[in-house]
Design a protein around this motif. Sequence first.
Motif, PDB file in Angstrom:
ATOM      1  N   LYS A 234       0.656  -1.295   0.096  1.00  0.00           N
ATOM      2  CA  LYS A 234       0.027  -0.060   0.056  1.00  0.00           C
ATOM      3  C   LYS A 234       0.936   1.211  -0.035  1.00  0.00           C
ATOM      4  N   MET A 235       1.838   1.210   0.853  1.00  0.00           N
ATOM      5  CA  MET A 235       2.883   2.374   0.604  1.00  0.00           C
ATOM      6  C   MET A 235       3.687   2.564  -0.342  1.00  0.00           C
ATOM      7  N   MET A 236       4.082   1.480  -1.033  1.00  0.00           N
ATOM      8  CA  MET A 236       5.346   1.453  -2.012  1.00  0.00           C
ATOM      9  C   MET A 236       4.941   2.527  -3.027  1.00  0.00           C
ATOM     10  N   ARG A 237       5.992   3.248  -3.337  1.00  0.00           N
ATOM     11  CA  ARG A 237       6.013   4.193  -4.344  1.00  0.00           C
ATOM     12  C   ARG A 237       7.521   4.790  -4.728  1.00  0.00           C
ATOM     13  N   PRO A 238       7.675   5.199  -6.063  1.00  0.00           N
ATOM     14  CA  PRO A 238       8.933   5.595  -6.340  1.00  0.00           C
ATOM     15  C   PRO A 238       9.224   6.932  -5.437  1.00  0.00           C
ATOM     16  N   GLY A 239      10.416   7.124  -5.057  1.00  0.00           N
ATOM     17  CA  GLY A 239      10.926   8.271  -3.996  1.00  0.00           C
ATOM     18  C   GLY A 239      11.198   7.852  -2.853  1.00  0.00           C
ATOM     19  N   LEU A 240      10.430   6.734  -2.260  1.00  0.00           N
ATOM     20  CA  LEU A 240      10.674   6.193  -0.932  1.00  0.00           C
ATOM     21  C   LEU A 240      12.236   5.597  -0.932  1.00  0.00           C
ATOM     22  N   TYR A 241      12.920   5.548   0.235  1.00  0.00           N
ATOM     23  CA  TYR A 241      14.040   4.463   0.466  1.00  0.00           C
ATOM     24  C   TYR A 241      13.539   3.099   1.038  1.00  0.00           C
ATOM     25  N   GLU A 242      14.634   2.331   0.523  1.00  0.00           N
ATOM     26  CA  GLU A 242      14.405   0.840   1.066  1.00  0.00           C
ATOM     27  C   GLU A 242      14.165   0.768   2.704  1.00  0.00           C
ATOM     28  N   GLU A 542     -10.718  17.503 -34.766  1.00  0.00           N
ATOM     29  CA  GLU A 542     -10.751  18.543 -33.576  1.00  0.00           C
ATOM     30  C   GLU A 542     -10.805  17.963 -32.474  1.00  0.00           C
ATOM     31  N   ARG A 543     -10.230  18.387 -31.268  1.00  0.00           N
ATOM     32  CA  ARG A 543     -10.091  17.928 -29.943  1.00  0.00           C
ATOM     33  C   ARG A 543     -10.242  19.059 -28.839  1.00  0.00           C
ATOM     34  N   LYS A 544     -10.842  18.914 -27.902  1.00  0.00           N
ATOM     35  CA  LYS A 544     -10.845  19.794 -26.601  1.00  0.00           C
ATOM     36  C   LYS A 544     -10.884  19.055 -25.474  1.00  0.00           C
ATOM     37  N   LEU A 545      -9.811  19.060 -24.610  1.00  0.00           N
ATOM     38  CA  LEU A 545      -9.654  18.373 -23.338  1.00  0.00           C
ATOM     39  C   LEU A 545      -9.735  19.474 -22.131  1.00  0.00           C
ATOM     40  N   SER A 546     -10.765  19.410 -21.433  1.00  0.00           N
ATOM     41  CA  SER A 546     -10.693  20.398 -20.210  1.00  0.00           C
ATOM     42  C   SER A 546     -10.764  19.456 -19.177  1.00  0.00           C
ATOM     43  N   PHE A 547     -10.245  20.162 -18.037  1.00  0.00           N
ATOM     44  CA  PHE A 547     -10.323  19.280 -16.624  1.00  0.00           C
ATOM     45  C   PHE A 547     -10.459  20.182 -15.406  1.00  0.00           C
ATOM     46  N   HIS A 548     -10.852  19.636 -14.383  1.00  0.00           N
ATOM     47  CA  HIS A 548     -11.330  20.119 -13.245  1.00  0.00           C
ATOM     48  C   HIS A 548     -11.185  19.236 -11.935  1.00  0.00           C
ATOM     49  N   GLY A 549     -11.173  19.913 -10.777  1.00  0.00           N
ATOM     50  CA  GLY A 549     -11.089  18.906  -9.663  1.00  0.00           C
ATOM     51  C   GLY A 549      -9.785  18.233  -9.453  1.00  0.00           C
ATOM     52  N   VAL A 550      -8.796  19.294  -9.480  1.00  0.00           N
ATOM     53  CA  VAL A 550      -7.364  18.630  -9.584  1.00  0.00           C
ATOM     54  C   VAL A 550      -7.043  18.401  -8.005  1.00  0.00           C
ATOM     55  N   ALA A 551      -6.495  17.237  -7.830  1.00  0.00           N
ATOM     56  CA  ALA A 551      -5.885  17.068  -6.542  1.00  0.00           C
ATOM     57  C   ALA A 551      -4.474  16.531  -6.905  1.00  0.00           C
ATOM     58  N   VAL A 552      -3.478  17.200  -5.867  1.00  0.00           N
ATOM     59  CA  VAL A 552      -2.075  17.000  -6.053  1.00  0.00           C
ATOM     60  C   VAL A 552      -1.344  16.418  -4.545  1.00  0.00           C
ATOM     61  N   GLN A 553      -0.772  15.433  -4.821  1.00  0.00           N
ATOM     62  CA  GLN A 553      -0.018  14.951  -3.625  1.00  0.00           C
ATOM     63  C   GLN A 553       1.410  14.976  -3.861  1.00  0.00           C
ATOM     64  N   VAL A 554       2.298  15.650  -3.355  1.00  0.00           N
ATOM     65  CA  VAL A 554       3.719  15.309  -3.260  1.00  0.00           C
ATOM     66  C   VAL A 554       4.386  14.506  -2.400  1.00  0.00           C
ATOM     67  N   LEU A 555       5.141  13.424  -3.140  1.00  0.00           N
ATOM     68  CA  LEU A 555       5.614  12.325  -1.878  1.00  0.00           C
ATOM     69  C   LEU A 555       7.203  12.343  -2.397  1.00  0.00           C
ATOM     70  N   GLY A 556       7.862  13.275  -1.803  1.00  0.00           N
ATOM     71  CA  GLY A 556       9.482  13.174  -2.017  1.00  0.00           C
ATOM     72  C   GLY A 556       9.676  13.828  -3.471  1.00  0.00           C
TER      73      GLY A 556
END
Length: 614
Positions: A234-242, A542-556
């Motif tokens: 569950k906690m594994m992700r790039p940026g953590l140390y072994e 033709e293309r149009k991509l719009s976005f909303h509700g952005v959530a950002v989590q910084v992990l190292g």
Amino acid sequence: MSGRRWSAVIAVLAFNFFEQPAEAQQRREREPNSVYAERRAKLASQVDAPIILWGFTGREEIGQDYVFAQEENFYYLTGHNEEGAGLIVFPAAHGDHGTAGASWNGPHEILFLPAKDPGKEKWNGVRMSPAAPGIEARTGLATVKPFPEMRATVENLAKLYSAFYTILPYEKELGGYPHEKAVVDWLQLAAPQVRLKDIHAQIAAMRPIKSPGEIAFLEKAIDLSLDSHIEAMKMMRPGLYEYQIAAKMTEVHAMGGSEAEGYAPIVGAGPNSTALHYDKLSRKIEDGDIVVLDVGAQYSGYSADITRTIPANGKFTARQKEIYEIVLGAQNAALAAIKPGVHFSCKGKKDGLMNIAYDYINSHGKDREGRPLGQYFIHGLGHHIGLNVHDPGESCGPLRPSMVVTVEPGVYIPEENLGVRIEDDVLITESGYKLLSERLPRNPNEIEGIMAAAMKERVHQGGSRAGGDSDVSPGTAATSEQIKSLITRYAKSVDGADTDLASQVWWDSPQVSFIHPLGHEHGFEQIKENVYKKLMGGMFSERKLSFHGVAVQVLGDAAVAEFYWDFAAKFRKDGSPITTHGRETQVYRKTQDGWRLVHVHYSGMPVAGERQGF
């Protein structure tokens, strides 16, 4: 044995433990005294002279981090986990008569304990002593004497017996040699005329067959280990140390009642995944790494041994998954053959479990040079577990009911920074086996599912705290704004099918990936060709991509962004419109050039219109 019966066994063991006054060094739980007495009686029936053993003295280690743990064979026979103890067991077959012809009129077994030392106990806690009230009932031995009397007892026995049994010095993995040598040196000083014979083989032959209590302790250790492996997924992700992964796993063990680890935790990422007993734990886990987690808890002295191999970013690459499934296939082939009477490996015999696993690995898959993979399976298939993570048990001996063993095939390819090991703990039953670690997923898709769900939960938590359209947790606002800026540029690159703009957002690496409703692209060159040029540029006018509700989590050095999007376009072929909306999860990596996009999971959901969407 049914779960109900095991619950009863554990309840009895717990009652046996808690009804006794707590001692500073004793295990969380121990078996009833009658179990240890039966073991001593069985051993006494096999010898013709006294058995003389020492427990560890507490002086084997001098470091401040040393926590006392009893010598395994001494504990197996006594259940006593305090320093400075001795044991003499007399032969059953010869009654009260020594081999020298004279009579021994003393007890049939004696436990020697250090005298009570109130001054020392102020520092180190209460200890059992020969003079403690009810000491015989508490230890299960009818005769308990002060340890200094052991020398005089041995000297007197030397007048009656021409031989003593003890554990003679031998080499072993965890450093038993100095202790056994110290005991032998002491015996040779106390009784130089007596011949010493080795009792190790007789004890080692008893230990592989586990009692119900031992199995219960092993199951507890295994369950704690499974909990810790799930938390690691569950906690594994790039940026953590072994070491951060290992710290979380050992925390789970300790919070569940484990006294210690069964062995030094192994968390090997990338190139370290190919080192079998890697223990430095110093590497920062990178996107694209595969990570071997070989971590097992100890409970009441009994050790689990569990290994899983997982992708750092939550998704196996095609090659990683290929090797993983080969190792899993080898493990399943071996498990299918496990039953009483089979053996791990015997020289000259091809029907062993090791050969089954090896043949599977060697006949499935190749290395980069097209050679079979058998050469990369460089260790045995399994071993016994118990009071030692490598408990006594012959690899060529037949498996028997109530043995507990590991099954752990592996493939390690240093040239590819790719090591995979899958290890489970197995109880041999009357008709086959029980997979004690079955609760921990082995299927790669299930592992990816756990990791994906955990990532979504992290993003959800990060995006829900402020209650607004955008939230940052736990990174800085500045970093969050950088990621949002990249998302804006990413949307523009999709709108314009602009590969030049995309190259300013994406990490130019074969490790990046893009999951979308029509496929799964690997590598930036493939993403440019299939997503930007063929899909966006070739399919839509033709293309149009719009976005909303952005959530950002910084992990190292990593960041996860999640948002909702709306997509509107016209098909180039006939000009018909398409509208879709959905959810997107993005993973960013911090590089020398700034933040770069490394993974997109683009989940489209059709909206009513003249044509169906993705």
